[in-house]
Design a protein around this motif. Structure first.
Motif, PDB file in Angstrom:
ATOM      1  N   VAL A 190       0.854  -1.197   0.000  1.00  0.00           N
ATOM      2  CA  VAL A 190       0.000   0.000   0.000  1.00  0.00           C
ATOM      3  C   VAL A 190       0.886   1.242   0.000  1.00  0.00           C
ATOM      4  CG1 VAL A 190      -1.736   1.316   1.261  1.00  0.00           C
ATOM      5  CG2 VAL A 190      -1.871  -1.185   1.220  1.00  0.00           C
ATOM      6  N   THR A 191       0.531   2.213  -0.843  1.00  0.00           N
ATOM      7  CA  THR A 191       1.225   3.495  -0.881  1.00  0.00           C
ATOM      8  C   THR A 191       0.257   4.598  -0.456  1.00  0.00           C
ATOM      9  OG1 THR A 191       2.643   2.778  -2.708  1.00  0.00           O
ATOM     10  CG2 THR A 191       2.454   5.153  -2.333  1.00  0.00           C
ATOM     11  N   VAL A 192       0.693   5.419   0.493  1.00  0.00           N
ATOM     12  CA  VAL A 192      -0.122   6.555   0.929  1.00  0.00           C
ATOM     13  C   VAL A 192       0.093   7.709  -0.036  1.00  0.00           C
ATOM     14  CG1 VAL A 192      -0.496   8.259   2.751  1.00  0.00           C
ATOM     15  CG2 VAL A 192      -0.046   5.870   3.349  1.00  0.00           C
ATOM     16  N   LEU A 193      -0.988   8.228  -0.603  1.00  0.00           N
ATOM     17  CA  LEU A 193      -0.930   9.313  -1.564  1.00  0.00           C
ATOM     18  C   LEU A 193      -0.906  10.665  -0.849  1.00  0.00           C
ATOM     19  CD1 LEU A 193      -3.577   7.910  -4.075  1.00  0.00           C
ATOM     20  CD2 LEU A 193      -1.085   7.666  -4.168  1.00  0.00           C
ATOM     21  N   ASP A 194      -0.496  11.691  -1.569  1.00  0.00           N
ATOM     22  CA  ASP A 194      -0.366  13.023  -0.975  1.00  0.00           C
ATOM     23  C   ASP A 194      -1.693  13.554  -0.440  1.00  0.00           C
ATOM     24  OD1 ASP A 194       2.317  13.018  -1.547  1.00  0.00           O
ATOM     25  OD2 ASP A 194       2.129  14.208  -3.388  1.00  0.00           O
ATOM     26  N   ASP A 195      -2.796  13.149  -1.054  1.00  0.00           N
ATOM     27  CA  ASP A 195      -4.110  13.655  -0.630  1.00  0.00           C
ATOM     28  C   ASP A 195      -4.736  12.814   0.474  1.00  0.00           C
ATOM     29  OD1 ASP A 195      -4.793  11.350  -1.972  1.00  0.00           O
ATOM     30  OD2 ASP A 195      -6.116  12.332  -3.420  1.00  0.00           O
ATOM     31  N   GLY A 196      -3.986  11.837   1.019  1.00  0.00           N
ATOM     32  CA  GLY A 196      -4.507  10.985   2.077  1.00  0.00           C
ATOM     33  C   GLY A 196      -5.143   9.709   1.589  1.00  0.00           C
ATOM     34  N   GLY A 197      -5.317   9.568   0.272  1.00  0.00           N
ATOM     35  CA  GLY A 197      -5.858   8.330  -0.271  1.00  0.00           C
ATOM     36  C   GLY A 197      -4.811   7.227  -0.276  1.00  0.00           C
ATOM     37  N   LEU A 198      -5.211   6.048  -0.754  1.00  0.00           N
ATOM     38  CA  LEU A 198      -4.331   4.883  -0.772  1.00  0.00           C
ATOM     39  C   LEU A 198      -4.230   4.332  -2.184  1.00  0.00           C
ATOM     40  CD1 LEU A 198      -5.785   2.985   2.350  1.00  0.00           C
ATOM     41  CD2 LEU A 198      -3.921   4.673   2.321  1.00  0.00           C
ATOM     42  N   ASP A 199      -3.063   3.838  -2.541  1.00  0.00           N
ATOM     43  CA  ASP A 199      -2.847   3.121  -3.798  1.00  0.00           C
ATOM     44  C   ASP A 199      -2.476   1.697  -3.423  1.00  0.00           C
ATOM     45  OD1 ASP A 199      -2.342   2.209  -6.308  1.00  0.00           O
ATOM     46  OD2 ASP A 199      -0.914   3.775  -6.846  1.00  0.00           O
ATOM     47  N   VAL A 200      -3.379   0.748  -3.716  1.00  0.00           N
ATOM     48  CA  VAL A 200      -3.215  -0.637  -3.278  1.00  0.00           C
ATOM     49  C   VAL A 200      -2.801  -1.488  -4.469  1.00  0.00           C
ATOM     50  CG1 VAL A 200      -4.346  -2.601  -2.178  1.00  0.00           C
ATOM     51  CG2 VAL A 200      -4.992  -0.263  -1.531  1.00  0.00           C
ATOM     52  N   ARG A 201      -1.676  -2.192  -4.303  1.00  0.00           N
ATOM     53  CA  ARG A 201      -1.164  -3.049  -5.375  1.00  0.00           C
ATOM     54  C   ARG A 201      -2.219  -4.088  -5.757  1.00  0.00           C
ATOM     55  NH1 ARG A 201       3.879  -5.968  -3.444  1.00  0.00           N
ATOM     56  NH2 ARG A 201       4.575  -3.779  -3.226  1.00  0.00           N
ATOM     57  N   GLY A 202      -2.530  -4.181  -7.055  1.00  0.00           N
ATOM     58  CA  GLY A 202      -3.502  -5.142  -7.552  1.00  0.00           C
ATOM     59  C   GLY A 202      -4.936  -4.681  -7.453  1.00  0.00           C
TER      60      GLY A 202
END
Length: 506
Positions: A190-202
């Motif tokens: 999981v990567t935390v985005l600058d706006d507080g959202g999440l980028d989840v692998r897959g």
């Protein structure tokens, strides 16, 4: 009489109350059925007017030292949305990160320092009362016994034994939702985005904030190495509050609500809630009183600790006055009247939050979008902030002086946030006559109630009034308008002092 006051329940409300009573010199006994303090962080900190009150008590720094991080940016959840108070120079709503176990530990230390006796593993099993005393039946580790006191206060939660024994009805509605809230470390996938959202692998990107689905509500927020996860879904399962939530339980809820497998790191805080909207018919039954969750339950998070601790601050000095013999007739009844009215305001906005967060589909989305448009304007945002903070406690009681009946906030006093001149203004838990216009006649009159009312002076560039009578819970009981003539201000102050504090001492 064994003690002056027995308090049942060692949560934030009960611990705040016994600390206030101890400071007033009351012989106070705190009973808690659990043998050890709970380690479950049901609440994440303090928020709202209680922070202002602690500033007036001169204790805010002590609580700040116990916090686990800086003051959060004033963006707070509200019914499936986030209200952004950063656009206001003086946010009406603030918070401090003090997990509940740490908060309770600090409040317990404060109470013991003030001479309070705390008995854990002692459960209330009965009570009886007459015109002179209340007798409490207790089952402790060494068997059954009784304690007599002038008053008993139930701070023992939504399933209050004290409330049931006193026969006080607790009407309202229980909602079939289970809400789960957690803070966890961010896993590698999981990567935390600058706006507080999440980028989840897959999976892809999950936006910051709330997402309503036909199966419930999901929310997430990321910051640094942590991420917050929230779910709300309708369930028939009944959970034991003493059984902690697990990562697997939270993961299953996310999967059901959002339809994805969300990787979760190590748990930092885990909490599970079932919400109700309830209020006791009265907060007083003879010599028995209710406070906190025993008196009211709200269907939204972030408000219960604030409301309960403010209950305690309102009640403590009135009980002390009754024990000490100076309380005027009807003073104790003002507790139930005032705090029930305040709770009605909290029920109003928390019930509205239920409607906002449960709306699904185009209609629900439109409702939330319109609501956010309205809160882009300052006045609606301030009004909602006051409701959330617990400073909107009902209408002012005097059209001539609208400050009367309201809370003494920074904005009401026309001062900056945490103005150092007012740190410790209510340090002793007594009311204060605050002279803002160098009015010697008002100060002299206030001194006639010496020992009950303290007198202080300050200078404010644009003072809101010539003088204020501030009660120990920071409500304003009386105010002299700017440049009010002596011939009207003095009689009005005398009447207010007599109404609240009985006959003068001198």
């Amino acid at each position: 009489m064994d003690v002056d006051v027995v308090v049942v329940g060692a949560g934030p409300t009960g611990l705040m109350l016994v600390g206030e009573l101890g400071q007033a010199g009351m012989r106070t006994l705190l009973l808690e059925r659990r043998p050890e303090p709970s380690e479950m962080a049901k609440a994440g900190g303090l928020a709202g007017q209680i922070l202002q009150l602690l500033h007036y008590r001169g204790e805010l720094d002590r609580f700040r030292e116990a916090s686990i991080g800086p003051e959060p940016v004033p963006r707070f959840p509200f019914g499936g949305l986030h209200l952004d108070f950063t656009q206001l120079e003086d946010s009406p709503m603030r918070a401090m990160l003090v997990p509940q176990p740490r908060l309770e530990g600090l409040l317990a230390e404060r109470a013991i320092e003030r001479g309070v006796e705390v008995r854990r593993g002692h459960e209330v099993v009965g009570l009886r009362q007459d015109d002179d005393a209340v007798t409490v039946g207790v089952c402790g580790p060494d068997g059954a016994y009784e304690v007599t006191a002038h008053f008993l206060v139930g701070c023992d939660g939504g399933h209050s034994r004290v409330r049931d024994l006193a026969g006080i009805p607790f009407p309202g509605t229980s909602f079939p939702e289970i809400e789960r809230l957690a803070s966890v470390t961010v896993p590698d996938s999981v990567t935390v985005l600058d706006d507080g959202g999440l980028d989840v692998r897959g999976v892809g990107k999950i936006p910051f904030g709330y997402t309503a689905t036909e199966r419930g509500v999901f929310a997430c927020s990321g910051m640094g190495g942590t991420m917050g996860v929230y779910t709300a879904e309708v369930e028939a399962t009944e959970y034991d509050d003493d059984v902690p939530m697990t990562v697997a339980e939270l993961s299953g809820s996310v999967s059901r609500v959002l339809g994805i497998d969300l990787p979760l790191g190590e748990p930092l805080r885990m909490a599970r809630f079932g919400y109700s909207a309830r209020q006791a018919d009265t907060y007083r039954g003879g010599r028995v009183f209710l406070a906190g969750d025993a008196a009211h339950l709200f269907p939204a998070g972030g408000v219960a600790v604030n409301a309960g601790m403010l209950d305690a601050a309102n009640l403590a000095w009135k009980l002390a006055g009754s024990v000490q013999g100076w309380a005027p007739p009807g003073l104790l009844d003002t507790y139930s009247d005032e705090r029930r009215t305040a709770a009605e305001r909290t029920l109003l906005h928390t019930r509205a939050q239920v409607a906002l967060r449960q709306g699904y589909g185009p209609g629900g989305d439109a409702l939330r979008a319109l609501f956010l448009e309205l809160t882009a304007d300052e006045q609606p945002l301030r009004r909602l902030g006051a409701l959330m903070a617990g400073t909107d406690v009902g209408s002012a009681v005097s059209a001539a002086q609208p400050l009367v009946g309201t809370c003494a906030t920074d904005r009401a006093l026309h001062v900056d946030h945490e103005d150092p001149r007012f740190a410790g203004l209510l340090r002793n838990g007594r009311p204060v006559l605050l002279d803002l216009a160098d009015h010697a006649g008002l100060r002299d009159l206030g001194s006639d109630w010496g020992g009950r009312v303290e007198v202080a002076s300050a200078t404010i560039d644009e003072r809101p009034a010539d003088a204020l009578l501030i009660l120990p819970d920071a409500r304003i009981a009386w105010a002299a308008t700017v440049d009010e003539p002596r011939q009207t201000a003095l009689p009005a102050l005398r009447e207010a002092l007599t109404t609240w504090f009985g006959a003068p001492s001198t």
